[in-house]
Structure formats: C-alpha cells, structure tokens
Design a protein around this motif. Structure first.
Motif, PDB file in Angstrom:
ATOM      1  N   ARG A   1     -74.925 -45.436 -60.439  1.00 20.04           N
ATOM      2  CA  ARG A   1     -75.739 -46.550 -60.928  1.00 20.04           C
ATOM      3  C   ARG A   1     -76.152 -47.469 -59.769  1.00 20.04           C
ATOM      4  N   LEU A   2     -75.227 -47.729 -58.865  1.00 24.36           N
ATOM      5  CA  LEU A   2     -75.540 -48.572 -57.716  1.00 24.36           C
ATOM      6  C   LEU A   2     -76.588 -47.907 -56.817  1.00 24.36           C
ATOM      7  N   ILE A   3     -76.465 -46.611 -56.634  1.00 20.27           N
ATOM      8  CA  ILE A   3     -77.427 -45.864 -55.814  1.00 20.27           C
ATOM      9  C   ILE A   3     -78.824 -45.944 -56.422  1.00 20.27           C
ATOM     10  N   LEU A   4     -78.921 -45.763 -57.726  1.00 16.11           N
ATOM     11  CA  LEU A   4     -80.221 -45.813 -58.392  1.00 16.11           C
ATOM     12  C   LEU A   4     -80.852 -47.201 -58.255  1.00 16.11           C
ATOM     13  N   ASN A   5     -80.027 -48.238 -58.381  1.00 11.78           N
ATOM     14  CA  ASN A   5     -80.555 -49.603 -58.235  1.00 11.78           C
ATOM     15  C   ASN A   5     -81.105 -49.832 -56.829  1.00 11.78           C
ATOM     16  N   LYS A   6     -80.419 -49.306 -55.818  1.00 14.42           N
ATOM     17  CA  LYS A   6     -80.889 -49.462 -54.440  1.00 14.42           C
ATOM     18  C   LYS A   6     -82.184 -48.683 -54.216  1.00 14.42           C
ATOM     19  N   LEU A   7     -82.288 -47.518 -54.825  1.00 13.26           N
ATOM     20  CA  LEU A   7     -83.495 -46.710 -54.663  1.00 13.26           C
ATOM     21  C   LEU A   7     -84.703 -47.377 -55.313  1.00 13.26           C
ATOM     22  N   VAL A   8     -84.506 -47.921 -56.513  1.00 11.66           N
ATOM     23  CA  VAL A   8     -85.643 -48.526 -57.211  1.00 11.66           C
ATOM     24  C   VAL A   8     -86.087 -49.808 -56.514  1.00 11.66           C
ATOM     25  N   ASP A   9     -85.175 -50.458 -55.791  1.00 12.26           N
ATOM     26  CA  ASP A   9     -85.534 -51.662 -55.027  1.00 12.26           C
ATOM     27  C   ASP A   9     -86.500 -51.339 -53.882  1.00 12.26           C
ATOM     28  N   LYS A  10     -86.531 -50.088 -53.465  1.00 15.52           N
ATOM     29  CA  LYS A  10     -87.418 -49.672 -52.384  1.00 15.52           C
ATOM     30  C   LYS A  10     -88.823 -49.326 -52.886  1.00 15.52           C
ATOM     31  N   THR A  11     -89.028 -49.401 -54.190  1.00 14.60           N
ATOM     32  CA  THR A  11     -90.314 -49.038 -54.780  1.00 14.60           C
ATOM     33  C   THR A  11     -91.005 -50.278 -55.345  1.00 14.60           C
TER      34      THR A  11
END
Length: 296
Positions: free
Chosen positions: A221-231
């Motif tokens: 979940r933390l990884i997904l949040n970091k990835l979406v922050d880059k978009t």
C-alpha cells in the motif's frame, strides 16, 4: 476468559485468518466496554440492552455495514457460549438489521493507469519490483494478501498462469499477459536477487522489501501511494482499487460475468455483480450501435 476461548475456537475450529480474528476481538472488546459501563454481565444482557448498544453505535455515525459486522461478531460469540452452555440465550438472535448497501466500486480509467505504469525506474531493483507489483495486481486482479503470498514456484511462464492461494485455503489459476510476464521476468532475473542478498536468509516469496525480507500488505500500500504521487493522478490508490479496475475493464471489454467471478475467486456470483453497475455505459453504447431502432 470467554473472549480468549472464543478466539481460540475461531483459529482452531473455524480456521479463521489472523485479520478476521483481529476484527472479532475488536468488536467483542467494544461490547465488553458497553457491558462494563452498564454494569451488566454477559449472562445478564437482554434484548432491551442490545437496543441501547445499537443506538450508541448509530449515534457515533457508524455505517450500516460496520454495525452489521459488529452484530455478527457478537452474535457468533453468544452462539459459541450457548454451545458451551455458558449462557442460556442469545439476545442478538432477535436483532434484525437492514442489509448494508453495496457501494459502487471505485476504479481507474484505462488512461489513468497508463501513466502509472511509466513511473518506476526499471534499472533499479526496487523499481523492477514495483513494476512487478503493478502488473500482478492489475494484470491478474488478485487480492493484496494473495499477492504477498505468491512464491516463485506459483508462476508458470510457459503457460502464463499464476497459482493463487486464496481465502479459505482455496486455490485457483489465473492467467497473466505479456506485460506482466516481461515485468516479472525482469524482476526475478535481476532485481530480486539483489534484494535477496540484503536479507539474512533465503525466502521463496516473490516480492521482497528493501531489506530482502518478504513484503507485507502494508508495504504494498505504501509503495502504491508513492508511485501515484509521481503521476498527475489525483485519485487515491489501493490494491483493491486495482482489483476493481481489473474486473471493470474486463466487463467493459465484453468478458462474461462468470469468467470474471472465477478470475476474482468469488464463491458467489452476487459478489461479482457489483461490477455490472460500472459497465452500464458500455451496455448503452452497445445498444446504440447495434439496435436498428436506436438511432435515426
């Protein structure tokens, strides 16, 4: 005493998952606090007392779904105590609650997801792993708990299938496509070995954390949040939202409901039918394009 015996019963006889046991424990603790406040024992509690308990839950603004879950947990506790002859009656057996409304599942549009798949650094071990996570969750529709439990031996690249260990120890095979195959192979052949070297021992788990140990659901979940922050995506992300997107996109492209049910690992077709709400636009377009009397 009653609580510990009941939780042990759930674990041993019912083979309940740790998360399920945790939810039951939380609900029961809340009920015991109510009993203590009202100076009642669990044996003395009657239906009139239950109505006061339920009123308190609704006054706190809890949803029907949350209240229903708590009632179900405590009702199960009383059934256990009846079986063990610790109480004479189950006051929760008289409680009737309206079924919780099923919200329409949130999902990503395909255009939104396209950007998400371009942000990971594929030269970096963690970036390779993150890309594999995205491809697994969206490409197979598996649950996050199922994703964390995937082992190397569960992947069959010759058939492009994944053996999924689902709820209640049920297993199913799900296919994965070319993009997932490419991302998984890249991660396994390169990044995973580098991450594994940072750990204290070997593990058969596919997904590893930065220290070389098995990745947890919270970690994903933390990884997904970091990835979406880059978009440029403004919507929230979660593993389950990717699962919803998987099912919605399949149905919108013409997949039948039974096939989607099997892919998702739903035991009941009704669980899959929530996705039909979000494919109404497609049905309307099919009608408008196909029916001879739809357009002049």
């Amino acid at each position: 005493m009653y609580k510990s015996s009941f939780l042990e019963y759930l674990q041993i006889e019912k083979n309940a998952s740790p998360l399920t046991v945790e939810h039951y424990a939380h609900d029961i603790d809340e009920f015991f606090v109510f009993l203590q406040t009202e100076q009642l024992s669990i044996e003395q509690c009657e239906y009139s007392d239950i109505r006061i308990f339920l009123s308190g839950l609704y006054d706190r603004g809890l949803s029907r779904r949350s209240v229903s879950r708590k009632v179900s947990s405590i009702r199960s506790l009383y059934r256990f105590l009846e079986r063990e002859e610790k109480v004479k009656q189950n006051p929760f057996s008289f409680v009737s609650l309206p079924k919780a409304a099923h919200p329409i599942p949130e999902f990503f549009y395909e255009e939104e997801l396209q950007e998400l798949f371009t942000v990971s650094d594929l030269e970096d071990p963690l970036g390779q792993r993150n890309q594999a996570i995205l491809e697994l969750l969206y490409g197979t529709g598996i649950r996050v708990s199922e994703c964390t439990n995937v082992e190397l031996r569960d992947l069959d690249f010759s058939l492009s299938t994944l053996l999924v260990h689902g709820k209640g120890n049920k297993e199913r095979y799900v296919p994965f496509g070319a993009f997932a195959s490419q991302a998984l192979k890249h991660y396994i052949e390169d990044g995973r070995g580098k991450l594994l070297q940072k750990g204290k021992g070997n593990t058969d788990r596919l997904l590893l954390n930065a220290k070389g140990g098995p990745l947890t659901a919270r970690g994903i979940r933390l990884i997904l949040n970091k990835l979406v922050d880059k978009t440029a995506i403004t919507a929230d992300i979660s593993p389950h939202k990717l699962r919803h997107s998987f099912a919605t996109h399949l149905l919108n492209a013409g997949a039948d409901l039974r096939s989607v049910q099997e892919l998702l690992g739903h035991s009941q077709l009704s669980s899959t039918q929530i996705y039909t709400h979000v494919s109404k636009d497609r049905l309307r377009n099919v009608y408008m394009d196909s029916h001879p009397r739809a357009n002049k």
